[in-house]
Design an enzyme around this catalytic site. Structure first.
Site, PDB file in Angstrom:
ATOM      1  CD  GLU A 207       4.303   1.972  -4.999  1.00  0.00           C
ATOM      2  OE1 GLU A 207       3.703   1.784  -6.021  1.00  0.00           O
ATOM      3  OE2 GLU A 207       4.902   1.105  -4.135  1.00  0.00           O
TER       4      GLU A 207
ATOM      5  CB  CYS B 118      -5.006   0.891  -2.917  1.00  0.00           C
ATOM      6  SG  CYS B 118      -4.038  -0.239  -3.449  1.00  0.00           S
TER       7      CYS B 118
ATOM      8  CG  HIS C 104      -8.233   1.595  -6.334  1.00  0.00           C
ATOM      9  ND1 HIS C 104      -7.416   3.079  -6.311  1.00  0.00           N
ATOM     10  CD2 HIS C 104      -7.345   0.536  -6.423  1.00  0.00           C
ATOM     11  CE1 HIS C 104      -6.085   2.617  -6.115  1.00  0.00           C
ATOM     12  NE2 HIS C 104      -6.000   1.205  -6.327  1.00  0.00           N
TER      13      HIS C 104
ATOM     14  CD  GLU D  86     -10.152   5.253  -6.068  1.00  0.00           C
ATOM     15  OE1 GLU D  86     -10.849   4.656  -5.094  1.00  0.00           O
ATOM     16  OE2 GLU D  86      -8.942   4.945  -6.365  1.00  0.00           O
TER      17      GLU D  86
HETATM   18  N1  GLN Z   1       1.242  -1.461  -4.337  1.00  0.00           N
HETATM   19  C1  GLN Z   1       1.017  -0.193  -3.959  1.00  0.00           C
HETATM   20  C2  GLN Z   1       1.856   0.161  -2.497  1.00  0.00           C
HETATM   21  O1  GLN Z   1       2.449  -0.674  -1.922  1.00  0.00           O
HETATM   22  C3  GLN Z   1      -0.394   0.336  -3.649  1.00  0.00           C
HETATM   23  C4  GLN Z   1      -0.973   0.264  -5.087  1.00  0.00           C
HETATM   24  C5  GLN Z   1      -2.121   1.006  -5.045  1.00  0.00           C
HETATM   25  O2  GLN Z   1      -2.292   1.855  -4.147  1.00  0.00           O
HETATM   26  N2  GLN Z   1      -3.053   0.920  -6.241  1.00  0.00           N
HETATM   27  O3  GLN Z   1       2.031   1.430  -1.970  1.00  0.00           O
END
Ligand code: GLN
Length: 208
Positions: free
Chosen positions: A56, A88, A185, A187
């Site tokens: 997050e 992400c 992702h 990984e």
């Molecule tokens: N939705 C998350 C964000 O905005 C990212 C999601 C993720 O890393 N899988 O930080």
């Protein structure tokens, strides 16, 4: 070079999966190296490459900014040319601006070296998580399995940014010199070609 040191920013997110997949890549390539969770300036200063994991991004940014010098050390190392892979939330952290598809401007703490604007949570509720085969020409002809989890998309790329792939016309992976950013992702899939690309940058960087 004898042994390379790769760090995975160990604040929040899928840290262990990033460590394991990177260790596996080093092993497959017969390279000497270590992959460790890092969260202090001293250890980040010694790295040859850094992974910013998914998680997050607002939480990672907030926790990082109360941890003394870590934020500045990471900025400095990336600016010096140390290779970084952001997936992400990690991609979001690298960007110069991010907004959320629903809540708008998030005013979150970002590193800001990657010349792109990010739309967070861009795939909406129905498509929060999905997998799809992507064409990524820099990795060769075989398709790459992209695993997307509440993923962002990449907009407004600057002129130094190469687009690595798109999904339905939306940019989902980029490279800007020593910075690789993916909405998905790598990984979590079995394919290690993106890690290999990252490690190639590390070998180049640590030669100098
Ligand atoms: N939705 C998350 C964000 O905005 C990212 C999601 C993720 O890393 N899988 O930080």
């Amino acid at each position: 070079m004898s042994s390379i040191k790769i760090g995975v920013l160990g604040i929040q997110g899928d840290i262990e999966e990033n460590i394991l997949s990177t260790e596996e890549t080093l092993k497959n390539q017969n390279l000497q190296g270590t992959v460790e969770s890092v969260r202090y300036s001293e250890s980040i200063a010694e790295l040859d490459g850094l992974i910013l994991p998914g998680g997050e991004s607002t939480v990672i940014g907030n926790l990082l900014s109360i941890q003394g010098k870590v934020f500045q050390t990471i900025e400095k190392r990336i600016t010096e040319g140390m290779p970084v892979l952001g997936t992400c939330a990690g991609l979001i952290m690298l960007s110069k601006r991010a907004y959320d598809k629903v809540v708008g401007e998030t005013k979150q703490k970002l590193f800001g070296m990657l010349d792109v604007v990010i739309e967070r949570n861009a795939f909406g509720r129905q498509h929060e998580s999905f997998e799809v085969d992507l064409e990524i020409p820099i990795l060769g002809k075989d398709l790459f399995r992209g695993i997307f989890i509440r993923a962002p998309i990449i907009n407004n790329v600057g002129e130094n940014v190469s687009i690595l792939t798109k999904l339905n016309g939306k940019i989902v992976a980029v490279k800007q010199n020593n910075i690789i950013g993916t909405s998905f992702h790598p990984e979590l899939s079995a394919d290690r070609r993106l890690h290999e690309l990252f490690i190639k940058d590390i070998l180049e960087f640590s030669k100098n």
